[in-house]
Each structure stands twice: as C-alpha cells, then as structure tokens.
Design an enzyme around this catalytic site. Structure first.
Site, PDB file in Angstrom:
ATOM      1  CD  GLU A 169      -2.951  -1.163   2.269  1.00 28.89           C
ATOM      2  OE1 GLU A 169      -4.078  -1.622   2.050  1.00 28.89           O
ATOM      3  OE2 GLU A 169      -2.601  -0.720   3.383  1.00 28.89           O
ATOM      4  CD  GLU A 215      -9.950  -1.129   8.481  1.00 25.93           C
ATOM      5  OE1 GLU A 215      -9.813  -0.622   7.349  1.00 25.93           O
ATOM      6  OE2 GLU A 215      -9.042  -1.789   9.040  1.00 25.93           O
ATOM      7  CG  ASP A 218      -8.103  -5.217   5.212  1.00 21.21           C
ATOM      8  OD1 ASP A 218      -7.522  -5.472   6.276  1.00 21.21           O
ATOM      9  OD2 ASP A 218      -8.185  -4.074   4.745  1.00 21.21           O
TER      10      ASP A 218
END
Length: 643
Positions: free
Chosen positions: A263, A370, A342
């Site tokens: 990333e 998240e 994820d």
C-alpha cells in the site's frame, strides 16, 4: 486516572485477595509489582501481607523468565508457584479471576502455561495527527494513549494502567506506533527514542515488552544514505548501529514491526531484493540483542484494474511468500492476517498459514472493529477468532498450533474514558488476550470471565445475552455469504454495495442480473481455492461442498442457487438482513432493561451506541435488500417491504 473506567479490574475484583493474609516470596521487578498489587488490595479491604499463617502464598522459586505457574489449594491455603517473575504475575491475576472460588474447598495442583510465547498488540497510533487517518488510524476510541500534539504524552499513569489491564489477560508485548510509518514516527527510532523509552518504562512493571514500527527506508530517511538496499554493507552497518542504540536505551526492547512493499510503503522490491532479504537485514541487527522483526505479509496489488478478472487479491500473500519459505532468519516472524483479504466479518482462513512450515508465522487479528461496526456496534469477535484458531489448516493441525511466532492483534484502545469507546468492545480486547494464552479456550467461558470481572453477577445474564450472538447478528445485516466489503470507501463505515466495485483495491462482488460472487475455483476462476491443501482445496473448489457462509467468496452463483440451509441465495439475503435488524432491536431492549444494574454513565454510552447501531443496521438492510431485488427482479417470498 480519575474518571477512567477500570474495565475488567474494578476494586471489587480484588476483595477476595484484599481480605486475606498473603505471603509473598521472591524478589525482582515483577514480584515488586505483585507485592504492590496485594498491598493495595489489603489496604482497601483489611487484609495483610504476612510472614506466617498465610491464606494465600505467592512463591517465586527462581527467576528463569518463565511465564508458567502452578495453582494449588489444600489445608486452607491457596498457593501460586512460579519460576519466573512473569509467571508469578500471571498467577496472581489467575487468582483475581477466580475470585472467592480461589479460597474455597480443595483444588488439585494445576499447571498453567501460555501456548503461544508472544501475545502482542499493534497500535496504529500516529505521533502527529494524520490529515486523513487522524491520531489513531482505524481507531474508534478517541486519541492515542501514547502520543498527543506531535509528542509523547507527559502523564504516563494511563499507560501504566493499560499495562496492568493487558497483563491481567495475558498480553506481553505492544508495538506503540502505526505500521504506516510517517515522518514523525520514523524519528522514534533515533532522536525521539527517549520518548519510546519512557513508554517502555511505564509498561515494564507489568511484563509488557515494547516494540516499534519502523520504515524500511530508514537508512535513507534518517541516516542520509543513498540506498536502503538490504544487501548493501553500509545499510547493514547502519541498521546494526541504530539497533544497538535502541537497546542501550531500552534493554528489554522487543523488536521491529515492518510493513514493506504494501500500500505504498517502501520495501526491498525496489532494489530487486526479496522480502526475506528485507526481513533478514533487520533480523541480523536485532539478533545479538534477542530481538525479533515482525514482517507483515499484507502485500498485494492495490492498483488493480477492476476489469481484470485474473488478478485476485486473495491470492497475493501466498504467491509472494510461499516461494520464500525457509529463507527467513530464525528471529524473523512473518505476520499473516488470519484471512486472505482484510479482517472481514467472514472470510476463509488464509492458506498461507499452513504453507510455510520452515518459517515462523504470527497470526494477526483485528481487535479494532474497522469492518465490524467500528465500536459503534456491539460485535463480540470471540467466536470468529476461536473458529479461526481451531481451524485445521492442513485437515488436522489447528491454526493456533501453527502460529509459532505468536498471536498479534491491532489494538482497539484509545484515550476514551471507557478505553474502547464502546464499553462492550472491551470484551474483544480481553478475549484476544485470553485466546492468545490458550487458543483452544472456550470463547464463551472467556466472555463469562470478562463479564464477571467487569460487571459482577447482577447484570451478567443480560450482558451475556447482548454479546454472545452479536458477531452473527452483525454478519446477518451486512455483506452476505462471505462476499465481504460492500462498505463506504475510505472510512469503511456503513453500507455502499458498489462502493469498491470499480476501484483498484481488488475487493469485488461481481453482482449482475444473473448472480453474485467471485469465482475462485481452479476449474474456471482465479485458482485461489487451489492454494489450500486437502481436504480444503476440494471442499472450496465445488459449490456443492463449499460451506454456505463462504459460498460467495469462492463462487459466482445464481440468485436461485439452493443453499444447504434449504433457502435460495436471494431469499437468504432477504431473510438474514431482516433478522439482523430484529436481533439488534431485541438486544437494545435487553440493554435498556438493565438501567438499574449498570453504572449510569456506562449504561448511557451503550444506549447511545445502540441507537446508532440500529439506525445503521436498518440502512444496511434496506440498501442491500433493495440492491439485490433490483439486480435480480426476484421478490421476497414473505412479502416484506423492499425499496
């Protein structure tokens, strides 16, 4: 510490010890911590630290660093024996958990030792407030415990209290800054190291070793070198020197955490080197001091063309790292997310975990929510983690046994008075620690421990009713059958069914007029299913044998496809989304009924969060159901309102 919720260590949890006569044998920093805890409890409740006629004996025989302890009760005396200061500390908290039961009847001698040597939390805390991610990346409980206004917090009492909470559930390591290392965080390795040393000093009395996230480009960013090439002799010398200085300031420093070539973070690929080359240069610098480098395996193409059906983000970690098995140093740990994507509410266990027998792997979980409600929703993750840790990755060996490098999780704590923003999210932090100690533990037994310590007996049944099924409830009203995501881009809160569908992040569901799901079979799809060993490769390859809850992760199927439950895919989507909202409504009512049993401020905070959870759950239900009704044209067989 005034005004801060004590979480699972309220004063009353220490009453059984504090009313007794306790003998403490041994010396050392962690014994001093135990002695201080006992003395404080006795001062509060009338007991005493004694030399003779004890009711509780806490005995350190030698200090070899062991974390194990024995627990025994006979002839009216409860005894904890350990051969390491950490073991005595954990034995003390074992007695706290048992409460009055620790001093009743007789008990056979029990040996307790952690199954995993490293039980660690990674904080995604930024020293300087990031313009997009804020003080804590993916943090839902206020600011950082460690950093404020670009510098370390001056008052470390809250950090000490945090270390105490962590030790009480068995956690022994903390990385104090974000894996995405920005300019201010990079300097923690050099000129700002004294700030890290102060934090380490606050955590040390509770057996917590401090780790630091570092940038792979540190030799360039901090050292003024022209390269960070891991095979360059000058780079190797720089890492050796800076690491030695870290240990001169923090002798018990745990090591480095690195996110590289991921990333946008710099890494060894830019120099034509492998991830093993990158990890090993840091491992070599740490090895003389007993440190470890944790190298994250979260590596994939985040600039994928959404039109490309052959590139599969789920495959990426396996494809990158399996060819490197056996090339990592002994003190290099490959840190692997428990699933291939994820931290979704449902995804399969990563096949990488069982595919690198010659490499030390740590399994990474996400305690911060998240993708599971961001601590605005009740979502106790213990059952999910337990399923992961018990999963026979090769058909037999559980994931928990494969995690020779330990269990790591992204922390969910901030400077909120309730530690985790949502008071009930504390259960996730506690459960992680206890499952890291024993991956085979019953998560519901762990939940009962947390409830008993935190709330006592009065509201226990109601709190359990609210939490026990909350993960499945959240799954019901969000993304169906393992397909994942469908969230608002960027901040990841709330529904957006096509939010990532045409993005470069590789997070697609491929819904069309005929069906939904990602074909990851070997026969006709991306081949991801073939990364598993038998029997799982065969199970996932076929839509007939693939578990319902993962069907859309592995297969693109028609809306009329019949699930093993006897429902079609489309009816399952409708039913679960209606059911999920109904279950939130029921949980909210249970919580409301406990207003007289729970601290008013805590009750009010959870009540406020339930209002938001219900609003969001309804939005999820209506958007997802409407989306698939419009795609499929198939009405709900029960005639409920779909927009």
């Amino acid at each position: 510490m005034q005004g801060v919720d004590p979480a699972w260590l309220p004063d009353r949890a220490f009453r059984p010890i504090g009313t007794r006569r306790t003998l403490i044998r041994g010396s050392g920093p962690l014994v001093d911590t135990v002695r201080g805890e006992v003395a404080q409890a006795c001062a509060r409740f009338g007991g005493a630290v004694v030399r003779t006629d004890p009711e509780l004996v806490l005995d350190l025989t030698v200090d070899d660093g062991s974390e194990a302890f024995t627990y025994d009760r006979r002839a009216g005396c409860t005894t904890v024996t350990a051969s390491g200061g950490a073991g005595l500390l954990y034995g003390f908290f074992h007695v706290v958990r048992l409460g009055e039961a620790a001093f009743l009847g007789e008990a056979r001698r029990e040996l307790h030792r952690p199954e995993l040597g490293l039980r660690m939390l990674d904080h995604w805390d930024n020293v300087a407030v990031h313009p997009v991610m804020g003080q804590v990346e993916r943090g839902y409980a206020g600011g950082s415990l460690f950093w404020e206004d670009g510098r370390a917090r001056g008052d470390l009492d809250r950090v000490r209290a945090y270390g105490r909470l962590l030790a009480a559930c068995g956690i022994n390591a903390v990385a104090v800054n974000n894996v995405n290392v920005h300019a201010a965080e990079a300097r923690l390795l050099t000129d700002r190291l004294p700030e890290v040393a102060d934090i380490a000093g606050a955590l040390r009395p509770y057996g917590i070793r401090t780790h630091l996230s570092v940038t792979f480009a540190a030799p360039v960013v901090l050292g003024g070198l022209e390269t960070a090439d891991p095979l360059d002799a000058e780079v190797r010398e720089w890492w050796g020197g800076v690491t030695a200085r870290v240990y001169s300031e923090i002798p018990d420093f745990g090591g480095f955490v690195v996110k590289a070539d991921s990333e946008g973070q710099p890494g060894p690929i830019a120099y034509g080197r492998t991830h093993a080359d990158g990890a090993n240069i840091l491992a070599a610098a740490l090895e003389p001091h007993g440190g470890t480098v944790h190298w994250r395996a979260f590596v994939y193409d985040h600039r994928q063309d959404w039109r490309d059906r052959s590139t599969d983000r789920a495959r990426a970690a396996y494809d990158h790292f399996v060819p490197l098995d056996g090339e990592f140093a002994d003190n290099a740990v490959l840190q692997v997310k428990h699933g291939p994507m994820d931290f979704q509410v449902r995804e399969p266990v990563s096949p990488l975990i069982g595919a690198m027998p010659r490499t030390r792997l740590a399994v990474e979980l996400q305690v911060t929510q998240e993708y599971t409600g961001q601590q605005r929703h009740v979502c106790w993750l213990g059952p999910m983690w337990s399923e992961v840790l018990r999963f026979g990755i090769d058909g037999e060996s559980p994931v928990g046994a494969s995690a020779r490098g330990g269990l790591v999780a992204v922390s969910n704590v901030g400077d909120d008075r309730f530690w985790t923003g949502h008071p009930l999210a504390q259960a996730n932090l506690y459960t992680f620690g206890r499952l890291a100690w024993d991956p085979a533990a019953d998560p519901h037994g762990v939940l009962d421990e947390w409830i008993g310590l935190t709330f006592g007996d009065g509201p226990a049944a109601g709190v359990r009713a609210v939490l026990a099924g909350s993960w499945r409830t959240y799954e019901k009203y969000t993304a169906p059958l393992g397909v994942g995501f469908m969230v608002q881009p960027g901040h990841h809160y709330g529904p957006s069914v096509d939010g990532y569908e045409y993005s470069p992040w590789g997070t697609y569901h491929f819904a069309d007029r005929d069906g939904v799901g990602v074909d990851r079979s070997v026969a006709s799809g991306t081949g991801y299913a073939g990364q598993y060993t038998k029997p799982w490769a065969e199970v996932y390859e076929s839509r007939e044998t693939c578990p319902d809850e993962l069907l859309l992760f592995f297969h693109h199927v028609s809306y009329g496809h019949m699930l093993k439950s006897g429902k079609t895919v489309i009816q399952h989507i409708y039913d679960t989304h209606f059911e999920g909202v109904e279950e939130v409504e029921a949980a909210r009512e249970v919580w409301a009924s406990m207003a007289e049993l729970v601290d008013p401020a805590l009750h009010a905070r959870v009540t406020e969060r339930f209002e938001e959870q219900l609003r969001s759950a309804r939005e999820w239900r209506d958007q997802v159901n409407s989306y698939f009704f419009r795609k499929s044209g198939v009405p709900d067989e029960r005639g409920r309102r779909i927009y």
